[in-house]
Design an enzyme around this catalytic site. Sequence first.
Site, PDB file in Angstrom:
ATOM      1  N   GLU A 126       0.926  -1.202  -0.043  1.00 10.45           N
ATOM      2  CA  GLU A 126       0.120  -0.024   0.043  1.00 10.45           C
ATOM      3  C   GLU A 126       0.947   1.134  -0.047  1.00 10.45           C
ATOM      4  O   GLU A 126       2.035   1.334   0.531  1.00 10.45           O
ATOM      5  CB  GLU A 126      -0.714  -0.034   1.207  1.00 10.45           C
ATOM      6  CG  GLU A 126      -1.879   1.147   1.453  1.00 10.45           C
ATOM      7  CD  GLU A 126      -2.719   1.254   0.254  1.00 10.45           C
ATOM      8  OE1 GLU A 126      -2.515   1.628  -0.996  1.00 10.45           O
ATOM      9  OE2 GLU A 126      -3.987   1.112   0.616  1.00 10.45           O
ATOM     10  N   ASP A 127       0.273   2.193  -0.469  1.00 12.62           N
ATOM     11  CA  ASP A 127       1.416   3.578  -0.734  1.00 12.62           C
ATOM     12  C   ASP A 127       1.077   4.156   0.791  1.00 12.62           C
ATOM     13  O   ASP A 127       2.285   4.614   1.092  1.00 12.62           O
ATOM     14  CB  ASP A 127       0.573   4.716  -1.879  1.00 12.62           C
ATOM     15  CG  ASP A 127      -0.940   4.741  -1.738  1.00 12.62           C
ATOM     16  OD1 ASP A 127      -1.544   4.167  -0.821  1.00 12.62           O
ATOM     17  OD2 ASP A 127      -1.380   5.627  -2.686  1.00 12.62           O
TER      18      ASP A 127
ATOM     19  N   ASP B 192      -3.731   6.239   6.363  1.00 15.06           N
ATOM     20  CA  ASP B 192      -3.860   7.471   7.109  1.00 15.06           C
ATOM     21  C   ASP B 192      -4.728   7.073   8.198  1.00 15.06           C
ATOM     22  O   ASP B 192      -4.088   6.956   9.393  1.00 15.06           O
ATOM     23  CB  ASP B 192      -4.520   8.327   6.023  1.00 15.06           C
ATOM     24  CG  ASP B 192      -5.115   9.655   6.453  1.00 15.06           C
ATOM     25  OD1 ASP B 192      -4.437  10.334   7.238  1.00 15.06           O
ATOM     26  OD2 ASP B 192      -5.882  10.364   5.590  1.00 15.06           O
TER      27      ASP B 192
ATOM     28  N   ARG C  10       0.304  11.892  -9.242  1.00 17.91           N
ATOM     29  CA  ARG C  10       1.033  10.598  -8.936  1.00 17.91           C
ATOM     30  C   ARG C  10       2.408  10.161  -9.652  1.00 17.91           C
ATOM     31  O   ARG C  10       3.143   9.462  -9.442  1.00 17.91           O
ATOM     32  CB  ARG C  10      -0.013   9.386  -9.671  1.00 17.91           C
ATOM     33  CG  ARG C  10      -1.407   9.235  -9.073  1.00 17.91           C
ATOM     34  CD  ARG C  10      -2.044   7.888  -9.261  1.00 17.91           C
ATOM     35  NE  ARG C  10      -3.409   7.945  -9.007  1.00 17.91           N
ATOM     36  CZ  ARG C  10      -4.045   7.552  -8.118  1.00 17.91           C
ATOM     37  NH1 ARG C  10      -3.239   7.152  -6.887  1.00 17.91           N
ATOM     38  NH2 ARG C  10      -5.297   7.609  -7.722  1.00 17.91           N
TER      39      ARG C  10
ATOM     40  N   PHE D  98      -1.249  16.612   3.998  1.00 18.75           N
ATOM     41  CA  PHE D  98      -1.684  16.135   2.720  1.00 18.75           C
ATOM     42  C   PHE D  98      -0.358  15.853   1.810  1.00 18.75           C
ATOM     43  O   PHE D  98       0.264  16.875   1.682  1.00 18.75           O
ATOM     44  CB  PHE D  98      -2.764  16.818   2.040  1.00 18.75           C
ATOM     45  CG  PHE D  98      -3.437  16.020   0.704  1.00 18.75           C
ATOM     46  CD1 PHE D  98      -4.294  14.925   1.117  1.00 18.75           C
ATOM     47  CD2 PHE D  98      -2.972  16.254  -0.527  1.00 18.75           C
ATOM     48  CE1 PHE D  98      -4.759  13.836   0.017  1.00 18.75           C
ATOM     49  CE2 PHE D  98      -3.287  15.758  -1.513  1.00 18.75           C
ATOM     50  CZ  PHE D  98      -4.409  14.307  -1.194  1.00 18.75           C
TER      51      PHE D  98
HETATM   52  P1  IMP Z   1      -7.276   5.587   5.140  1.00 17.37           P
HETATM   53  O1  IMP Z   1      -8.389   4.754   4.886  1.00 17.37           O
HETATM   54  O2  IMP Z   1      -7.701   6.801   5.835  1.00 17.37           O
HETATM   55  O3  IMP Z   1      -6.044   5.056   5.625  1.00 17.37           O
HETATM   56  O4  IMP Z   1      -6.826   6.396   3.710  1.00 17.37           O
HETATM   57  C1  IMP Z   1      -6.128   5.353   2.904  1.00 17.37           C
HETATM   58  C2  IMP Z   1      -6.240   6.141   1.595  1.00 17.37           C
HETATM   59  O5  IMP Z   1      -6.440   7.326   1.298  1.00 17.37           O
HETATM   60  C3  IMP Z   1      -4.689   5.904   0.839  1.00 17.37           C
HETATM   61  O6  IMP Z   1      -4.649   4.615   0.107  1.00 17.37           O
HETATM   62  C4  IMP Z   1      -4.847   7.285  -0.096  1.00 17.37           C
HETATM   63  O7  IMP Z   1      -5.419   6.840  -1.320  1.00 17.37           O
HETATM   64  C5  IMP Z   1      -5.838   8.060   0.587  1.00 17.37           C
HETATM   65  N1  IMP Z   1      -4.798   9.258   1.218  1.00 17.37           N
HETATM   66  C6  IMP Z   1      -4.637   9.287   2.594  1.00 17.37           C
HETATM   67  N2  IMP Z   1      -3.578  10.434   2.754  1.00 17.37           N
HETATM   68  C7  IMP Z   1      -3.397  10.636   1.686  1.00 17.37           C
HETATM   69  C8  IMP Z   1      -2.420  11.746   1.348  1.00 17.37           C
HETATM   70  O8  IMP Z   1      -1.784  12.547   2.084  1.00 17.37           O
HETATM   71  N3  IMP Z   1      -2.256  11.948  -0.091  1.00 17.37           N
HETATM   72  C9  IMP Z   1      -2.943  11.382  -1.052  1.00 17.37           C
HETATM   73  N4  IMP Z   1      -3.763  10.163  -0.726  1.00 17.37           N
HETATM   74  C10 IMP Z   1      -3.934  10.005   0.685  1.00 17.37           C
HETATM   75 MG    MG Z   2      -4.114   3.663  -2.000  1.00 17.31          MG
END
Ligand code: IMP
Ligand code: MG
Length: 179
Positions: free
Chosen positions: A102-103, A106, A168, A155
Amino acid sequence: MESILVKDKYFKKFIDAKAIDAGVRRIAEEINNDYKDKNPLFLCVLNGSFIFAADLLRKITCQCQVSFVKYASYSGISSKGEIKTMIGLNEDLNGRDIILVEDIIDTGLTMDHLLTELKTYHPASVRIACFCFKPVAFKKSFKIDYLAMEIPNDFVVGYGLDYDGYGRNLPHIYKITEH
Ligand code: IMP
Ligand code: MG
């Protein structure tokens, strides 16, 4: 430092490509060590992980397979908290050692749902390889087994990460700025 415009917001350079590479190299070594005699299946979460996955996988030396799943939940710059289901899974996960790629993590909601869904396929094990993690935003308790970077709750774009689909392709990671 000069800022760049991505769609309609300004970003400044935050993590250089060299530092990114060092982080990826470090976790590749950890994985190579842990999976030496195993045959893991890397499940890369699209779209965000495509660049990280390509860099990481080229540093992996154990026998492995690679596949891709999609699981989108994000639009604009704040999480909507809406979770969709995993699509694109063609492999039999039964008894496999899975490494999710995973990238970014958050809040952790997306990964938490993915982990729950994966368990229904009865893999032998599931570990997570993630490029960056925002500990301040994290609302869950699962372990991130292989992590390249911890970052503040800002962000970011670049290295696969996007703002509304933009950014990207940037080779460095940039964080949002006023101007
Ligand atoms: P989570 O479910 O809140 O952990 O969010 C996960 C997804 O939110 C990631 O796979 C990203 O696609 C997106 N995301 C969260 N933070 C960022 C950020 O700082 N930049 C870009 N995408 C983000
Ligand atoms: Mg993602």
